[in-house]
Design a protein around this motif. Structure first.
Motif, mmCIF file in Angstrom:
data_model
loop_
_atom_site.group_PDB
_atom_site.id
_atom_site.type_symbol
_atom_site.label_atom_id
_atom_site.label_comp_id
_atom_site.label_asym_id
_atom_site.label_seq_id
_atom_site.Cartn_x
_atom_site.Cartn_y
_atom_site.Cartn_z
ATOM 1 N N ASP A 65 1.933 -46.558 -31.454
ATOM 2 C CA ASP A 65 0.641 -45.879 -31.289
ATOM 3 C C ASP A 65 0.006 -46.170 -29.924
ATOM 4 O OD1 ASP A 65 0.860 -44.828 -33.835
ATOM 5 O OD2 ASP A 65 -0.433 -46.355 -34.764
ATOM 6 N N GLY A 66 0.341 -47.305 -29.330
ATOM 7 C CA GLY A 66 -0.254 -47.682 -28.056
ATOM 8 C C GLY A 66 0.532 -47.224 -26.837
ATOM 9 N N PHE A 67 1.793 -46.857 -27.047
ATOM 10 C CA PHE A 67 2.644 -46.526 -25.905
ATOM 11 C C PHE A 67 2.186 -45.273 -25.160
ATOM 12 C CE2 PHE A 67 6.269 -44.304 -24.016
ATOM 13 C CZ PHE A 67 6.642 -45.252 -23.077
ATOM 14 N N MET A 68 2.013 -44.160 -25.869
ATOM 15 C CA MET A 68 1.655 -42.902 -25.189
ATOM 16 C C MET A 68 0.298 -42.978 -24.497
ATOM 17 S SD MET A 68 4.267 -41.054 -25.126
ATOM 18 C CE MET A 68 3.872 -39.356 -24.739
ATOM 19 N N PRO A 69 -0.742 -43.564 -25.108
ATOM 20 C CA PRO A 69 -2.007 -43.696 -24.363
ATOM 21 C C PRO A 69 -1.854 -44.544 -23.092
ATOM 22 C CG PRO A 69 -2.403 -43.980 -26.708
ATOM 23 C CD PRO A 69 -0.905 -43.936 -26.522
ATOM 24 N N ALA A 70 -1.042 -45.612 -23.154
ATOM 25 C CA ALA A 70 -0.826 -46.441 -21.959
ATOM 26 C C ALA A 70 -0.060 -45.660 -20.899
ATOM 27 C CB ALA A 70 -0.077 -47.718 -22.334
ATOM 28 N N LEU A 71 0.932 -44.882 -21.335
ATOM 29 C CA LEU A 71 1.703 -44.067 -20.399
ATOM 30 C C LEU A 71 0.800 -43.024 -19.736
ATOM 31 C CD1 LEU A 71 4.459 -43.378 -19.160
ATOM 32 C CD2 LEU A 71 4.854 -41.864 -21.118
ATOM 33 N N GLN A 72 -0.024 -42.355 -20.535
ATOM 34 C CA GLN A 72 -0.941 -41.350 -20.001
ATOM 35 C C GLN A 72 -1.915 -41.986 -19.010
ATOM 36 O OE1 GLN A 72 -3.094 -39.074 -22.949
ATOM 37 N NE2 GLN A 72 -3.545 -37.466 -21.482
ATOM 38 N N PHE A 81 -2.703 -48.853 -12.618
ATOM 39 C CA PHE A 81 -2.742 -49.493 -13.940
ATOM 40 C C PHE A 81 -1.353 -49.990 -14.336
ATOM 41 C CE2 PHE A 81 -1.725 -48.842 -18.455
ATOM 42 C CZ PHE A 81 -2.544 -49.808 -19.028
ATOM 43 N N SER A 82 -1.314 -51.196 -14.880
ATOM 44 C CA SER A 82 -0.077 -51.697 -15.478
ATOM 45 C C SER A 82 -0.413 -52.630 -16.627
ATOM 46 C CB SER A 82 0.785 -52.426 -14.448
ATOM 47 O OG SER A 82 0.153 -53.602 -14.004
ATOM 48 N N LEU A 83 0.474 -52.711 -17.574
ATOM 49 C CA LEU A 83 0.347 -53.653 -18.669
ATOM 50 C C LEU A 83 0.791 -55.026 -18.165
ATOM 51 C CD1 LEU A 83 1.805 -51.382 -21.483
ATOM 52 C CD2 LEU A 83 -0.568 -52.112 -21.247
ATOM 53 N N PRO A 84 0.430 -56.099 -18.851
ATOM 54 C CA PRO A 84 0.826 -57.439 -18.398
ATOM 55 C C PRO A 84 2.346 -57.547 -18.187
ATOM 56 C CG PRO A 84 -0.773 -57.595 -20.183
ATOM 57 C CD PRO A 84 -0.401 -56.140 -20.063
ATOM 58 N N GLY A 85 2.721 -58.018 -17.007
ATOM 59 C CA GLY A 85 4.140 -58.178 -16.691
ATOM 60 C C GLY A 85 4.853 -56.885 -16.345
ATOM 61 N N GLY A 86 4.102 -55.795 -16.343
ATOM 62 C CA GLY A 86 4.700 -54.486 -16.083
ATOM 63 C C GLY A 86 4.473 -54.026 -14.656
ATOM 64 N N GLU A 87 4.929 -52.836 -14.409
ATOM 65 C CA GLU A 87 4.882 -52.231 -13.082
ATOM 66 C C GLU A 87 3.974 -51.003 -13.157
ATOM 67 O OE1 GLU A 87 8.561 -51.130 -10.133
ATOM 68 O OE2 GLU A 87 8.800 -50.611 -12.237
ATOM 69 N N SER A 88 3.141 -50.813 -12.169
ATOM 70 C CA SER A 88 2.287 -49.627 -12.143
ATOM 71 C C SER A 88 3.111 -48.421 -11.699
ATOM 72 C CB SER A 88 1.118 -49.825 -11.176
ATOM 73 O OG SER A 88 1.575 -49.807 -9.832
#
Length: 189
Positions: free
Chosen positions: A91-98, A106-113
């Motif tokens: 449920d959280g993946f698509m909103p974060a991708l958008q 924007f990036s999630l912790p440990g991720g790449e923008s």
């Protein structure tokens, strides 16, 4: 004119923790054969790919038939969405991708923008455009990074474009003097 065939990999079984090594599903293997058929008559001069198995496997038969080596570029790997210990719910993946498309830093912790990913991928794409100037190149890639490379040339390629792409998918980019002249989606049966 240089032509880059962006080949989004065929269907791959999703298994947690196997980003680099997961292969293709049975359906993905069938579709990879259709990718080969679609590109056989395109006059491909070179094949480059992400280091991830699913991207390589999608182009492997084409390379074998055309007697071309697949040149691997580490910086064509898919975007790192989050660190290995960060859980992203379905449920959280698509909103974060958008959000990553509306906020490029924007990036999630440990991720790449998206911005970081685009910079590394476009650097490789620029090298490919110089090395293979005037040629036809098949590029084995992934949905997010493919979209970001296309977005570099034309901002209309964003989240909505990404969500309508398929596995596999082929986009023929005609590029002249580092400017995108035309994009055509190739039909895969």
């Amino acid at each position: 004119m240089t032509t880059i065939y962006m080949v989004r990999h065929a269907e791959s079984p999703y298994t947690e923790g196997t980003e680099r090594t997961r292969g293709l599903t049975a359906e993905g293997k069938k579709k990879a054969q259709e990718v080969t058929k679609a590109l056989m008559t395109e006059g491909i001069n070179g094949i480059v790919s992400s280091p991830y198995s699913r991207a390589i496997l999608t182009l492997e038969e084409l390379a074998r038939i055309l007697k071309l080596e697949i040149k691997i570029y580490e910086d064509l790997r898919e975007r790192q969405f989050a660190g290995e210990n960060v859980y992203i719910s379905d449920d959280g993946f698509m909103p974060a991708l958008q959000r990553s498309f509306s906020e490029p830093d924007f990036s999630l912790p440990g991720g790449e923008s998206n911005k970081e990913c685009q910079l590394r991928a476009v650097a490789v794409l620029e090298t490919i455009l110089e090395q293979f100037k005037g040629m036809n190149i098949a590029l084995g890639t992934h949905g997010n990074i493919m979209t970001l490379m296309m977005n570099y040339f034309d901002s209309n390629y964003g989240f909505d474009f990404l969500t309508q792409t398929r596995k596999p998918d082929i986009y023929k980019l005609q590029i002249e003097n580092h400017k995108l002249k035309e994009v055509t989606r190739l039909k895969i049966m």
